[in-house]
Scaffold this motif. Structure first.
Motif, PDB file in Angstrom:
ATOM      1  N   GLU A 195       0.795  -1.227   0.000  1.00 32.79           N
ATOM      2  CA  GLU A 195       0.000   0.000   0.000  1.00 32.79           C
ATOM      3  C   GLU A 195       0.831   1.282   0.000  1.00 32.79           C
ATOM      4  O   GLU A 195       0.450   2.298   0.581  1.00 32.79           O
ATOM      5  N   VAL A 196       1.954   1.246  -0.668  1.00 32.02           N
ATOM      6  CA  VAL A 196       2.841   2.402  -0.777  1.00 32.02           C
ATOM      7  C   VAL A 196       2.475   3.200  -2.029  1.00 32.02           C
ATOM      8  O   VAL A 196       2.205   2.626  -3.083  1.00 32.02           O
ATOM      9  N   LEU A 197       2.470   4.523  -1.904  1.00 30.22           N
ATOM     10  CA  LEU A 197       2.245   5.431  -3.022  1.00 30.22           C
ATOM     11  C   LEU A 197       3.573   6.108  -3.382  1.00 30.22           C
ATOM     12  O   LEU A 197       4.232   6.682  -2.510  1.00 30.22           O
ATOM     13  N   ILE A 198       3.925   6.047  -4.654  1.00 29.43           N
ATOM     14  CA  ILE A 198       5.148   6.703  -5.124  1.00 29.43           C
ATOM     15  C   ILE A 198       4.773   7.580  -6.314  1.00 29.43           C
ATOM     16  O   ILE A 198       4.333   7.081  -7.353  1.00 29.43           O
ATOM     17  N   ALA A 199       4.944   8.883  -6.156  1.00 27.77           N
ATOM     18  CA  ALA A 199       4.592   9.861  -7.180  1.00 27.77           C
ATOM     19  C   ALA A 199       5.614   9.846  -8.325  1.00 27.77           C
ATOM     20  O   ALA A 199       6.672   9.221  -8.227  1.00 27.77           O
ATOM     21  N   PRO A 200       5.335  10.571  -9.410  1.00 27.74           N
ATOM     22  CA  PRO A 200       6.254  10.607 -10.545  1.00 27.74           C
ATOM     23  C   PRO A 200       7.634  11.170 -10.192  1.00 27.74           C
ATOM     24  O   PRO A 200       7.778  11.990  -9.288  1.00 27.74           O
ATOM     25  N   HIS A 201       8.613  10.706 -10.930  1.00 22.83           N
ATOM     26  CA  HIS A 201       9.989  11.223 -10.901  1.00 22.83           C
ATOM     27  C   HIS A 201      10.692  11.029  -9.552  1.00 22.83           C
ATOM     28  O   HIS A 201      11.554  11.838  -9.186  1.00 22.83           O
ATOM     29  N   VAL A 202      10.345   9.976  -8.835  1.00 22.44           N
ATOM     30  CA  VAL A 202      11.022   9.643  -7.578  1.00 22.44           C
ATOM     31  C   VAL A 202      12.250   8.798  -7.901  1.00 22.44           C
ATOM     32  O   VAL A 202      12.231   7.979  -8.824  1.00 22.44           O
ATOM     33  N   ALA A 203      13.322   8.972  -7.124  1.00 20.58           N
ATOM     34  CA  ALA A 203      14.520   8.139  -7.242  1.00 20.58           C
ATOM     35  C   ALA A 203      14.779   7.478  -5.895  1.00 20.58           C
ATOM     36  O   ALA A 203      14.879   8.157  -4.868  1.00 20.58           O
ATOM     37  N   ILE A 204      14.873   6.158  -5.890  1.00 19.99           N
ATOM     38  CA  ILE A 204      15.178   5.389  -4.688  1.00 19.99           C
ATOM     39  C   ILE A 204      16.521   4.716  -4.937  1.00 19.99           C
ATOM     40  O   ILE A 204      16.646   3.838  -5.797  1.00 19.99           O
ATOM     41  N   LEU A 205      17.540   5.146  -4.206  1.00 24.52           N
ATOM     42  CA  LEU A 205      18.924   4.736  -4.459  1.00 24.52           C
ATOM     43  C   LEU A 205      19.416   3.744  -3.411  1.00 24.52           C
ATOM     44  O   LEU A 205      19.089   3.873  -2.228  1.00 24.52           O
ATOM     45  N   SER A 206      20.230   2.786  -3.853  1.00 23.53           N
ATOM     46  CA  SER A 206      20.810   1.824  -2.906  1.00 23.53           C
ATOM     47  C   SER A 206      22.329   1.889  -2.862  1.00 23.53           C
ATOM     48  O   SER A 206      22.944   1.323  -1.964  1.00 23.53           O
ATOM     49  N   THR A 207      22.941   2.551  -3.820  1.00 19.00           N
ATOM     50  CA  THR A 207      24.399   2.716  -3.815  1.00 19.00           C
ATOM     51  C   THR A 207      24.751   4.146  -4.204  1.00 19.00           C
ATOM     52  O   THR A 207      23.910   4.901  -4.677  1.00 19.00           O
ATOM     53  N   SER A 208      26.018   4.471  -4.003  1.00 19.40           N
ATOM     54  CA  SER A 208      26.558   5.756  -4.439  1.00 19.40           C
ATOM     55  C   SER A 208      27.934   5.479  -5.020  1.00 19.40           C
ATOM     56  O   SER A 208      28.349   4.320  -5.128  1.00 19.40           O
ATOM     57  N   HIS A 209      28.653   6.508  -5.374  1.00 17.71           N
ATOM     58  CA  HIS A 209      30.007   6.350  -5.904  1.00 17.71           C
ATOM     59  C   HIS A 209      31.024   6.479  -4.781  1.00 17.71           C
ATOM     60  O   HIS A 209      30.892   7.339  -3.898  1.00 17.71           O
ATOM     61  N   GLN A 210      32.037   5.630  -4.805  1.00 17.00           N
ATOM     62  CA  GLN A 210      33.182   5.814  -3.911  1.00 17.00           C
ATOM     63  C   GLN A 210      33.871   7.112  -4.324  1.00 17.00           C
ATOM     64  O   GLN A 210      33.941   7.428  -5.511  1.00 17.00           O
ATOM     65  N   HIS A 211      34.373   7.857  -3.348  1.00 13.44           N
ATOM     66  CA  HIS A 211      35.028   9.130  -3.703  1.00 13.44           C
ATOM     67  C   HIS A 211      36.129   9.518  -2.713  1.00 13.44           C
ATOM     68  O   HIS A 211      36.535  10.670  -2.661  1.00 13.44           O
ATOM     69  N   GLN A 212      36.607   8.546  -1.952  1.00 13.28           N
ATOM     70  CA  GLN A 212      37.600   8.848  -0.930  1.00 13.28           C
ATOM     71  C   GLN A 212      38.948   9.266  -1.512  1.00 13.28           C
ATOM     72  O   GLN A 212      39.628  10.123  -0.956  1.00 13.28           O
ATOM     73  N   ARG A 213      39.342   8.665  -2.597  1.00 17.04           N
ATOM     74  CA  ARG A 213      40.667   8.935  -3.161  1.00 17.04           C
ATOM     75  C   ARG A 213      40.638  10.161  -4.060  1.00 17.04           C
ATOM     76  O   ARG A 213      39.657  10.410  -4.754  1.00 17.04           O
ATOM     77  N   THR A 214      41.713  10.907  -4.045  1.00 15.38           N
ATOM     78  CA  THR A 214      41.820  12.077  -4.905  1.00 15.38           C
ATOM     79  C   THR A 214      42.826  11.867  -6.046  1.00 15.38           C
ATOM     80  O   THR A 214      42.933  12.705  -6.929  1.00 15.38           O
ATOM     81  N   ASP A 215      43.519  10.732  -6.001  1.00 17.30           N
ATOM     82  CA  ASP A 215      44.523  10.466  -7.028  1.00 17.30           C
ATOM     83  C   ASP A 215      43.945   9.771  -8.255  1.00 17.30           C
ATOM     84  O   ASP A 215      44.640   9.624  -9.260  1.00 17.30           O
ATOM     85  N   ILE A 216      42.686   9.332  -8.177  1.00 23.21           N
ATOM     86  CA  ILE A 216      42.023   8.755  -9.342  1.00 23.21           C
ATOM     87  C   ILE A 216      40.613   9.340  -9.457  1.00 23.21           C
ATOM     88  O   ILE A 216      40.031   9.795  -8.473  1.00 23.21           O
ATOM     89  N   SER A 217      40.093   9.303 -10.659  1.00 21.61           N
ATOM     90  CA  SER A 217      38.764   9.857 -10.904  1.00 21.61           C
ATOM     91  C   SER A 217      37.699   9.087 -10.137  1.00 21.61           C
ATOM     92  O   SER A 217      37.809   7.883  -9.942  1.00 21.61           O
ATOM     93  N   ILE A 218      36.647   9.801  -9.743  1.00 18.18           N
ATOM     94  CA  ILE A 218      35.537   9.171  -9.029  1.00 18.18           C
ATOM     95  C   ILE A 218      34.942   8.036  -9.855  1.00 18.18           C
ATOM     96  O   ILE A 218      34.625   6.971  -9.326  1.00 18.18           O
ATOM     97  N   VAL A 219      34.815   8.219 -11.149  1.00 17.92           N
ATOM     98  CA  VAL A 219      34.217   7.211 -12.013  1.00 17.92           C
ATOM     99  C   VAL A 219      34.982   5.888 -11.963  1.00 17.92           C
ATOM    100  O   VAL A 219      34.428   4.827 -12.207  1.00 17.92           O
ATOM    101  N   ASN A 220      36.275   5.933 -11.615  1.00 15.74           N
ATOM    102  CA  ASN A 220      37.114   4.733 -11.561  1.00 15.74           C
ATOM    103  C   ASN A 220      37.213   4.123 -10.158  1.00 15.74           C
ATOM    104  O   ASN A 220      37.949   3.163  -9.970  1.00 15.74           O
ATOM    105  N   GLN A 221      36.504   4.672  -9.185  1.00 16.54           N
ATOM    106  CA  GLN A 221      36.598   4.178  -7.811  1.00 16.54           C
ATOM    107  C   GLN A 221      35.528   3.148  -7.457  1.00 16.54           C
ATOM    108  O   GLN A 221      35.558   2.573  -6.383  1.00 16.54           O
ATOM    109  N   GLY A 222      34.567   2.947  -8.321  1.00 16.01           N
ATOM    110  CA  GLY A 222      33.538   1.948  -8.063  1.00 16.01           C
ATOM    111  C   GLY A 222      32.411   2.483  -7.200  1.00 16.01           C
ATOM    112  O   GLY A 222      32.367   3.661  -6.842  1.00 16.01           O
ATOM    113  N   ASP A 223      31.495   1.592  -6.877  1.00 16.09           N
ATOM    114  CA  ASP A 223      30.316   1.950  -6.104  1.00 16.09           C
ATOM    115  C   ASP A 223      30.443   1.493  -4.662  1.00 16.09           C
ATOM    116  O   ASP A 223      31.216   0.592  -4.345  1.00 16.09           O
ATOM    117  N   THR A 224      29.636   2.098  -3.804  1.00 10.20           N
ATOM    118  CA  THR A 224      29.556   1.668  -2.418  1.00 10.20           C
ATOM    119  C   THR A 224      28.800   0.340  -2.361  1.00 10.20           C
ATOM    120  O   THR A 224      28.117  -0.057  -3.307  1.00 10.20           O
TER     121      THR A 224
END
Length: 132
Positions: A43-72
């Protein structure tokens, strides 16, 4: 996911990772919703254009691009029974939206939402408690 004719998924609902995603009975998921991975109770209602996320990007390192660090590590959010997510809401990884809670349009939910409360804003904050 058991079939339930009362559950409605509108056009352009994108399920990124169906492994571990559960959608309960009698739910309404509107158009252009992105669900990376989640547990959605009944019985959950979810309106248009909602984003439900389960991961994010790793970003701890500064010596390599975020895109190359993988996901959480995946942390699927849980949306409890009877909750309502307004238009353009973003639910961040690991968050629990309590039973009967309402998340106002445009909110970004970074922390758990208690049952039968109304939250809104960026980041989402308590607006009021619903009377039971």
């Amino acid at each position: 996911m058991p079939y339930d004719s009362r559950t409605k998924l509108e056009p352009n609902v994108y399920l990124s990772n169906t492994l571990g995603t559960r959608i309960g009975v009698n739910c309404r998921i509107n158009e252009h919703v992105f669900i990376q991975q989640a547990i959605i109770e009944d019985e959950v209602l979810i309106a248009p254009h909602v984003a439900i996320l389960s991961t994010s990007h790793q970003h701890q390192r500064t010596d390599i691009s975020i895109v190359n660090q993988g996901d959480t590590k995946p942390q699927p959010p849980t949306i409890r029974k009877g909750a309502w997510l307004g238009r353009n809401v973003v639910i961040m990884p690991g968050v629990e939206v309590g039973e009967g809670a309402i998340v106002g349009a445009g909110a970004v939910v970074t922390k758990d939402v208690k049952a039968f409360t109304v939250v809104g804003g960026v980041p989402a904050k308590l607006i009021k408690t619903r009377k039971q």
